[in-house]
Write a protein that holds these residues in place. Structure first.
Motif, PDB file in Angstrom:
ATOM      1  N   SER A 165       0.597  -1.218   0.253  1.00 49.51           N
ATOM      2  CA  SER A 165       0.188   0.166  -0.285  1.00 49.51           C
ATOM      3  C   SER A 165       0.777   1.446  -0.064  1.00 49.51           C
ATOM      4  O   SER A 165       1.994   1.542   1.086  1.00 49.51           O
ATOM      5  CB  SER A 165      -1.106   0.006   0.919  1.00 49.51           C
ATOM      6  N   GLY A 166       0.441   2.168  -0.614  1.00 51.32           N
ATOM      7  CA  GLY A 166       0.963   3.262  -0.966  1.00 51.32           C
ATOM      8  C   GLY A 166       1.955   3.587  -2.207  1.00 51.32           C
ATOM      9  O   GLY A 166       3.163   2.856  -2.369  1.00 51.32           O
ATOM     10  N   GLY A 167       1.279   4.564  -3.010  1.00 48.50           N
ATOM     11  CA  GLY A 167       2.293   5.045  -4.448  1.00 48.50           C
ATOM     12  C   GLY A 167       1.822   3.417  -4.869  1.00 48.50           C
ATOM     13  O   GLY A 167       2.865   3.770  -5.936  1.00 48.50           O
ATOM     14  N   VAL A 168       0.838   2.305  -4.811  1.00 45.49           N
ATOM     15  CA  VAL A 168       0.513   1.393  -5.932  1.00 45.49           C
ATOM     16  C   VAL A 168       0.223   1.321  -7.708  1.00 45.49           C
ATOM     17  O   VAL A 168      -0.943   2.158  -7.333  1.00 45.49           O
ATOM     18  CB  VAL A 168       0.246   0.562  -5.412  1.00 45.49           C
ATOM     19  N   ASP A 169       0.636   1.750  -8.630  1.00 44.15           N
ATOM     20  CA  ASP A 169       0.458   2.431  -9.547  1.00 44.15           C
ATOM     21  C   ASP A 169      -0.052   1.461 -10.355  1.00 44.15           C
ATOM     22  O   ASP A 169       0.144  -0.468  -9.744  1.00 44.15           O
ATOM     23  CB  ASP A 169       0.950   3.083 -10.530  1.00 44.15           C
ATOM     24  N   LEU A 170      -0.128   1.380 -11.714  1.00 45.69           N
ATOM     25  CA  LEU A 170      -1.159  -0.170 -12.717  1.00 45.69           C
ATOM     26  C   LEU A 170       0.443  -0.701 -12.677  1.00 45.69           C
ATOM     27  O   LEU A 170      -0.097  -2.574 -12.361  1.00 45.69           O
ATOM     28  CB  LEU A 170      -1.503   0.715 -13.955  1.00 45.69           C
ATOM     29  N   ASP A 171       1.810  -0.414 -13.027  1.00 43.72           N
ATOM     30  CA  ASP A 171       2.697  -1.729 -13.322  1.00 43.72           C
ATOM     31  C   ASP A 171       3.142  -2.035 -12.087  1.00 43.72           C
ATOM     32  O   ASP A 171       3.693  -2.736 -12.163  1.00 43.72           O
ATOM     33  CB  ASP A 171       3.624  -0.886 -14.065  1.00 43.72           C
ATOM     34  N   GLY A 172       2.913  -0.937 -10.643  1.00 43.14           N
ATOM     35  CA  GLY A 172       2.886  -1.647  -9.462  1.00 43.14           C
ATOM     36  C   GLY A 172       2.474  -2.644  -9.055  1.00 43.14           C
ATOM     37  O   GLY A 172       3.072  -3.922  -7.959  1.00 43.14           O
ATOM     38  N   ALA A 173       1.021  -3.098  -9.492  1.00 45.22           N
ATOM     39  CA  ALA A 173       0.668  -4.139  -9.055  1.00 45.22           C
ATOM     40  C   ALA A 173       0.457  -4.916  -9.506  1.00 45.22           C
ATOM     41  O   ALA A 173       0.063  -6.122  -9.406  1.00 45.22           O
ATOM     42  CB  ALA A 173      -1.405  -3.610  -9.665  1.00 45.22           C
ATOM     43  N   ARG A 174       0.776  -4.734 -10.841  1.00 40.02           N
ATOM     44  CA  ARG A 174       1.406  -5.587 -11.788  1.00 40.02           C
ATOM     45  C   ARG A 174       1.966  -6.246 -11.092  1.00 40.02           C
ATOM     46  O   ARG A 174       2.012  -8.284 -10.953  1.00 40.02           O
ATOM     47  CB  ARG A 174       1.536  -6.146 -12.748  1.00 40.02           C
ATOM     48  N   ALA A 175       3.128  -6.240 -10.804  1.00 36.41           N
ATOM     49  CA  ALA A 175       4.603  -6.890 -10.207  1.00 36.41           C
ATOM     50  C   ALA A 175       4.618  -7.043  -8.849  1.00 36.41           C
ATOM     51  O   ALA A 175       4.789  -8.246  -8.733  1.00 36.41           O
ATOM     52  CB  ALA A 175       5.525  -5.213 -10.137  1.00 36.41           C
ATOM     53  N   LEU A 177       1.697  -8.387  -7.642  1.00 36.21           N
ATOM     54  CA  LEU A 177       0.758  -9.351  -7.643  1.00 36.21           C
ATOM     55  C   LEU A 177       1.302 -10.870  -8.108  1.00 36.21           C
ATOM     56  O   LEU A 177       1.402 -11.663  -7.906  1.00 36.21           O
ATOM     57  CB  LEU A 177      -1.240  -9.208  -8.630  1.00 36.21           C
ATOM     58  N   ALA A 178       2.501 -10.487  -9.530  1.00 32.51           N
ATOM     59  CA  ALA A 178       3.408 -11.071  -9.878  1.00 32.51           C
ATOM     60  C   ALA A 178       4.360 -12.240  -8.866  1.00 32.51           C
ATOM     61  O   ALA A 178       4.947 -13.289  -8.859  1.00 32.51           O
ATOM     62  CB  ALA A 178       3.372 -10.536 -11.009  1.00 32.51           C
ATOM     63  N   ALA A 179       4.764 -10.374  -7.830  1.00 27.00           N
ATOM     64  CA  ALA A 179       5.547 -11.462  -7.318  1.00 27.00           C
ATOM     65  C   ALA A 179       4.767 -12.260  -5.276  1.00 27.00           C
ATOM     66  O   ALA A 179       5.847 -12.857  -4.586  1.00 27.00           O
ATOM     67  CB  ALA A 179       5.758 -10.018  -6.097  1.00 27.00           C
ATOM     68  N   GLY A 180       3.919 -12.395  -6.217  1.00 26.06           N
ATOM     69  CA  GLY A 180       3.053 -12.902  -4.579  1.00 26.06           C
ATOM     70  C   GLY A 180       2.446 -12.511  -3.760  1.00 26.06           C
ATOM     71  O   GLY A 180       1.624 -12.968  -2.882  1.00 26.06           O
ATOM     72  N   ALA A 181       2.355 -11.317  -3.549  1.00 28.92           N
ATOM     73  CA  ALA A 181       1.194 -10.281  -3.256  1.00 28.92           C
ATOM     74  C   ALA A 181      -0.290 -10.789  -3.014  1.00 28.92           C
ATOM     75  O   ALA A 181      -0.692 -11.217  -4.304  1.00 28.92           O
ATOM     76  CB  ALA A 181       1.011  -9.140  -3.228  1.00 28.92           C
ATOM     77  N   ALA A 213      -5.817  -6.254 -14.419  1.00 23.18           N
ATOM     78  CA  ALA A 213      -4.256  -6.401 -14.424  1.00 23.18           C
ATOM     79  C   ALA A 213      -4.058  -7.324 -13.199  1.00 23.18           C
ATOM     80  O   ALA A 213      -4.020  -7.815 -13.232  1.00 23.18           O
ATOM     81  CB  ALA A 213      -4.014  -5.029 -14.190  1.00 23.18           C
ATOM     82  N   CYS A 214      -5.472  -6.663 -11.883  1.00 26.44           N
ATOM     83  CA  CYS A 214      -5.508  -7.650 -10.596  1.00 26.44           C
ATOM     84  C   CYS A 214      -6.174  -8.594 -11.180  1.00 26.44           C
ATOM     85  O   CYS A 214      -6.075 -10.021 -10.057  1.00 26.44           O
ATOM     86  CB  CYS A 214      -6.254  -7.298  -9.303  1.00 26.44           C
ATOM     87  N   ALA A 215      -7.026  -9.307 -11.879  1.00 28.52           N
ATOM     88  CA  ALA A 215      -7.641 -11.043 -12.339  1.00 28.52           C
ATOM     89  C   ALA A 215      -6.199 -11.276 -13.242  1.00 28.52           C
ATOM     90  O   ALA A 215      -6.989 -12.508 -13.788  1.00 28.52           O
ATOM     91  CB  ALA A 215      -8.885 -10.683 -13.155  1.00 28.52           C
TER      92      ALA A 215
END
Length: 220
Positions: A165-175, A177-181, A213-215
Motif C-alpha cells: 500500500s502506498g504509491g502502487v500504480d498499474l505496473d506496480g500492481a502487476r509486479a 501480484l506477480a511477486a506473490g502479494a 490487471a489484478c485478475a
C-alpha cells in the motif's frame, strides 16, 4: 510461534481475496462516497477501504455496507485507536486496516473474529502482526521497497500474506501480484481527481484497467 499457525486467524473476506484489489477511498467528506463508489463497484471493484481521515465516515458506514452488500466489501481504514476499532466491529464491517503495528488492535480484532490488515515496513513489524493472527500484513509505504520484498519476507516467514500500500500504480500492481502479494491496495493512481468532482468516465476506464490487471493469473 512461527506465525503460520496463529490461533483464530480470520481469512480475508472472499470478495477482497478473490478480487485482489483494495481501493482506498480517501474522500474529502463522507457525502462524496456513493458518487465514486458506484462507479468503482460497477466497473468490477470488489473491495473498498473507506478511511477515518474522511469526516463522517462512521456515520455513513452502515448505509455503505448495506448499499454494496454482496457486490463489494466495505472495509474501514486508518484505524489507529481501540475505540475506533470497537466502532468498526459494532458496525459489522467486513475488515479493518491500520497503518501501524499495534498488538492491542490486532489482538482485539482477532478476538472479535474481524479480519485485520495492520501496516508495517520492517520484517520485525510485519511478523509481529502476522504472528498475532493478522489476516494479512500491509507493507506501507510500499514505494520505499520493491515487489521483490515479498520473496525476501517469505524466506523466514513462508506463509505470510502481503498487501502493498502506498504509491502502487498499474505496473506496480502487476509486479506486486506477480511477486506473490495476495492483493494490492491502491489509492491515487486509480482514483485520480474523482473525489474532486473529476471525470467519472475517466475513472471508470482507469478502474477497468486495474481490475483487469489484478485478475491476470488469478484463475478467475
Amino acid at each position: 510461534m512461527t506465525g503460520e499457525t496463529a490461533p483464530n486467524r480470520a481469512a480475508l473476506p472472499t470478495l477482497t481475496r478473490d478480487g485482489r484489489l483494495v481501493v482506498v477511498a480517501r474522500a474529502r467528506r463522507a457525502e462524496d462516497y456513493e458518487r465514486v463508489l458506484d462507479v468503482l463497484v460497477d466497473a468490477g471493484v470488489r473491495s473498498v477501504e473507506v478511511t477515518l481521515t474522511t469526516p463522517g465516515t462512521f456515520d455513513r458506514l452502515p448505509a455503505l455496507i448495506e448499499r454494496y452488500r454482496g457486490a463489494a466489501d466495505i472495509g474501514v481504514g486508518t484505524v489507529t485507536a481501540l475505540d475506533q476499532l470497537e466502532r468498526v466491529i459494532d458496525a459489522g464491517a467486513p475488515y479493518a486496516v491500520t497503518p501501524i503495528t499495534s498488538a492491542t488492535l490486532v489482538e482485539r480484532a482477532v478476538a472479535a473474529g474481524l479480519p485485520i490488515v495492520p501496516g508495517g515496513l520492517t520484517p520485525t513489524e510485519l511478523f509481529a502482526s502476522w504472528s498475532l493472527g493478522a489476516s494479512a500484513v500491509k507493507v506501507f509505504p510500499a514505494g520505499q521497497v520493491a515487489p521483490g520484498y515479498v520473496k525476501d519476507l517469505r524466506g523466514p516467514f513462508p506463509g505470510i500474506a502481503v498487501v502493498p500500500s502506498g504509491g502502487v500504480d498499474l505496473d506496480g500492481a502487476r509486479a506486486w501480484l506477480a511477486a506473490g502479494a495476495v492483493a494490492v491496495s491502491v489509492g491515487g493512481p486509480l482514483l485520480g481527481d474523482a473525489f474532486a468532482d473529476g471525470d467519472l468516465a475517466a475513472l471508470r476506464e482507469r478502474t477497468a484497467r486495474f481490475v483487469a490487471a489484478c485478475a491476470e493469473g488469478s484463475g478467475s
